[in-house]
Enzyme design. Structure first.
Site, PDB file in Angstrom:
ATOM      1  CG  ASP A  35      -5.725  -3.940  -3.097  1.00  0.00           C
ATOM      2  OD1 ASP A  35      -5.542  -4.252  -1.995  1.00  0.00           O
ATOM      3  OD2 ASP A  35      -5.679  -2.900  -3.904  1.00  0.00           O
ATOM      4  CG  HIS A  36      -8.960  -2.407  -0.656  1.00  0.00           C
ATOM      5  ND1 HIS A  36      -9.214  -2.190   0.730  1.00  0.00           N
ATOM      6  CD2 HIS A  36      -7.651  -1.774  -0.978  1.00  0.00           C
ATOM      7  CE1 HIS A  36      -8.269  -1.399   1.002  1.00  0.00           C
ATOM      8  NE2 HIS A  36      -7.463  -1.262   0.120  1.00  0.00           N
TER       9      HIS A  36
ATOM     10  CD  GLU B 139      -2.121  -5.508   3.624  1.00  0.00           C
ATOM     11  OE1 GLU B 139      -0.853  -5.877   3.282  1.00  0.00           O
ATOM     12  OE2 GLU B 139      -2.822  -4.402   3.208  1.00  0.00           O
TER      13      GLU B 139
ATOM     14  CE  LYS C  31      -6.900   5.834  -3.122  1.00  0.00           C
ATOM     15  NZ  LYS C  31      -6.482   4.311  -2.649  1.00  0.00           N
TER      16      LYS C  31
ATOM     17  CG  HIS D 139      -3.662  -0.221   2.265  1.00  0.00           C
ATOM     18  ND1 HIS D 139      -4.787  -0.753   2.094  1.00  0.00           N
ATOM     19  CD2 HIS D 139      -2.819  -1.010   2.462  1.00  0.00           C
ATOM     20  CE1 HIS D 139      -4.672  -1.981   2.406  1.00  0.00           C
ATOM     21  NE2 HIS D 139      -3.698  -2.301   2.677  1.00  0.00           N
TER      22      HIS D 139
END
Length: 528
Positions: free
Chosen positions: A199-200, A310, A352, A384
Site C-alpha cells: 500500500d502507498h 492501483e 482517519k 482511501h
C-alpha cells in the site's frame, strides 16, 4: 522459533483423550466434529487434505518463546506420510497406527511451504472482481474476524494491506504481514480468492520488494510528484510554466485533448480548454511519469497482467477534477500502464477512523462523475481512508453501481483498543494517557483535525463510560493515529497483546459486526 517438547507431549496426550488421535492414527472425522473437546485442540475449519495428509491449525499453549502475536498458542499439524512433510520445519512424532505427524511453528519458512501445499492460502490478483475491500491489519491478529464476515458478502478481501509508514510504525515487515494473513486464511478454511496490497508505495525498490515476497497488488503513491501549487497559480505563472515544458510534449497533449470530448453514461461530457489542460499537465505530468516507473518496476518482477495496480492521486490537498481524472487515466494508458483501480482525491475530508466531513450533496455530485469515468475507462474507483465513512457509503455503493475498492485499516486497530476499554479498563486508561502524551508526535504522520478539548478527561469517566469514548470522533482520532507510538513501546505492547490474546474471540466478533456494518451500508450483497 521451535516448539517446546513439553507442549507437544501435552497436546498429544489431550488429543488422544479427545479421540482426535485414535488406534489408527489421526482421525479427521473426529477432529472436524462439532464437539467441545476437539475445539479446544484445533480449529476445525482449518482441516484440509493434500498430498495424502491432513493439515490442521492446532491450539497449543506454550509452544515457543519470542513468537509473533499471530502465532500465539497456535501450531501447524501435518498428519500422514512423511513425504507430505517435505519443505516444512518442525518436530516429527510417531502416533498410533504406525503413522506420524509433523508439528511445526508458524514460521516464515512454513508459511512459504503452506502456500505451496495449499494454494488457497496464497494471495492472488483480483482484477476480475467487482468489489474488493481492504482490511489493513496492523496487529497481525485480525484476519480471522475479517474472514468470518467477508465470507458472507460478495466482496473479495485484500487482507495483507500495509504501507511502508505502517511497517515502520509497527516494527513489522512485509513477510510478517503476508504470513499473518496466510495463517488466518488457513485457520478459517477460506478458499475464495484474496489479495495482498503493497500500500502507498513510492519507490521502485519497494514495488519490486513487495511483489517478490508474494504481494499481488501495488498501490502506487505518486503524491510527491503532484505539483499542487499550479492548482491556484495565476494565469501568467501557469502560462509561463507551461511554455517551459518540452515542445513535443505540449504538441502531443494539445492534439490529443483539446479536440477530445468524452461522453459519460451520466449524460456529462468532459472536455478541455487550453488553460485547464495546461494546469492539469503541470499538476500531474511528473506524477504520471513516476507512476509509469513504478508500474514498470512491477512488470520487471511479475510480468504484464500478473498483479493488480492501483494509481493513487489522493494524498494531496487539492480535490481531483473530472478533467484531471481523465487526463491521468488516459496518459497512464498511453504509457502502457494497466490500471485496475484509481484513487482520486475527493471533495471534503476522508480523515482517519471517523465519518466523512463535508457537504454530502457536493460529494455525491462529484463522485458520480468519478465513478462514471472509472466505468468508461474500465477500472474500479478506490476510496482511501474508508474506515467508518458511514454517511458516504450509500453514495459510494449506489453511484459506482457496485464496482469499487475500499481501503480500511485504522478502524480494525480501534476495535482492538475498544475491547480493552470494555474488558480491561485499567489497561485502557494507560493506553489512553500514553496516546495523549504522544499525540503531538503522531500528528507528523497523519493529517487530522482533532480537538483534544473535546476528549473528556479520564478522571471524570467511570470504567463503564470508557467504551463511549469510541463514539467521540476526537477521541477516536487520538487513539487512531498514536498506534505506532503505543506499539513501539515494549512495555505497552506486551501488556496490550497479552490482554488482546485473552479476549481474541471477542475481538473477532467485534470485527464481524463492525466490518459487516461497513459492507451493509455500502450495499454489498450477501453470498447466496
Amino acid at each position: 522459533m521451535n516448539i517446546e517438547r513439553q507442549a507437544i507431549e501435552l497436546w498429544s496426550k489431550e488429543a488422544r483423550k479427545a479421540g482426535i488421535i485414535g488406534p489408527t492414527g489421526f482421525d479427521a472425522a473426529a477432529a472436524g466434529a462439532a464437539n467441545e473437546a476437539a475445539a479446544q485442540l484445533l480449529y476445525p475449519r482449518s482441516l484440509k487434505q493434500a498430498d495424502g495428509a491432513v493439515f490442521a491449525l492446532l491450539k497449543m499453549p506454550g509452544i515457543s518463546r519470542n513468537r509473533p502475536a499471530f502465532a500465539w498458542d497456535r501450531a501447524l499439524g501435518i498428519f500422514g506420510p512423511s513425504e507430505a512433510f517435505a519443505g516444512f520445519e518442525g518436530e516429527v512424532v510417531e502416533i498410533e497406527g504406525g503413522s506420524s505427524a509433523l508439528l511445526a511453528a508458524l514460521s516464515h519458512a512454513n508459511a512459504l511451504s503452506l502456500r505451496r501445499a495449499l494454494p488457497f492460502t496464497a494471495p492472488s490478483p483480483l482484477a476480475d472482481r467487482e468489489i474488493t475491500f481492504g482490511v489493513g491489519d496492523r496487529l497481525g491478529v485480525a484476519g480471522p474476524g475479517h474472514l468470518r464476515v467477508m465470507k458472507r458478502y460478495r466482496a473479495a478481501p485484500v487482507l495483507a494491506q500495509q504501507s511502508v509508514r505502517e511497517l515502520d510504525l509497527t516494527g513489522r515487515d512485509y513477510e510478517q504481514v503476508l504470513d499473518a494473513s496466510t495463517w488466518a486464511v488457513f485457520q478459517e478454511g477460506y478458499e475464495q480468492p484474496w489479495g495482498a496490497d503493497g500500500d502507498h508505495l513510492k519507490s521502485e525498490d519497494w514495488v519490486r520488494t513487495a511483489l517478490a515476497i508474494g504481494y499481488t497488488m501495488i498501490t502506487a503513491d505518486v503524491s510527491d510528484y503532484i505539483k499542487n501549487e499550479f492548482a491556484t497559480a495565476d494565469d501568467a505563472r501557469t502560462a509561463e510554466a507551461y511554455a517551459g515544458l518540452e515542445e513535443e510534449y505540449r504538441r502531443r497533449i494539445e492534439e490529443r485533448y483539446l479536440s477530445l470530448e468524452t461522453a459519460l453514461d451520466t449524460g456529462e461530457k468532459i472536455s478541455f480548454t487550453k488553460e485547464v489542460l495546461a494546469r492539469t499537465a503541470l499538476i500531474y505530468g511528473q506524477a504520471i511519469e513516476h507512476g509509469v516507473r513504478l508500474y514498470r518496476a512491477g512488470v520487471e518482477v511479475k510480468g504484464e497482467g500478473s498483479f493488480d495496480f492501483e494509481l493513487s492521486v489522493d494524498e494531496t490537498e487539492t480535490p481531483t477534477t473530472a478533467e484531471a481524472h481523465l487526463f491521468v487515466a488516459l496518459e497512464a494508458r498511453e504509457a502502457g500502464m494497466k490500471i485496475t483501480s484509481l484513487a482520486p482525491r475527493f471533495v471534503g475530508e476522508f480523515q482517519k477512523g471517523i465519518d466523512y466531513i463535508g457537504d454530502l450533496q457536493e460529494l455525491e455530485r462529484t463522485f458520480a462523475t468519478h465513478a462514471a469515468l472509472a466505468r468508461n475507462l474500465g477500472y474500479r474507483i478506490s476510496v482511501h481512508s474508508g474506515s467508518d465513512k458511514f454517511s458516504a457509503f450509500p453514495v459510494v455503493g449506489r453511484l459506482t453501481r457496485g464496482c469499487f475498492h475500499i481501503k480500511t485499516a485504522g478502524t480494525n486497530w480501534l476495535e482492538a483498543v475498544k475491547i480493552m476499554a470494555v474488558e480491561e479498563p485499567a489497561l485502557y486508561r494507560k493506553l489512553h494517557q500514553a496516546a495523549l502524551d504522544r499525540f503531538g508526535k503522531a500528528t507528523s504522520y497523519y493529517h487530522v483535525t482533532t480537538n483534544l478539548d473535546n476528549v473528556p478527561p479520564l478522571a471524570e469517566l467511570s470504567d463503564a463510560d470508557l467504551p463511549g469514548l469510541f463514539d467521540n470522533s476526537d477521541s477516536r482520532q487520538l487513539i487512531h493515529i498514536t498506534y505506532g507510538e503505543l506499539l513501539r513501546d515494549p512495555e505497552i505492547a506486551e501488556s496490550f497483546f497479552a490482554a488482546l490474546h485473552e479476549h481474541i474471540e471477542e475481538y473477532w466478533q467485534a470485527l464481524e459486526r463492525h466490518i459487516g456494518g461497513h459492507l451493509e451500508t455500502l450495499g454489498v450483497g450477501a453470498v447466496e
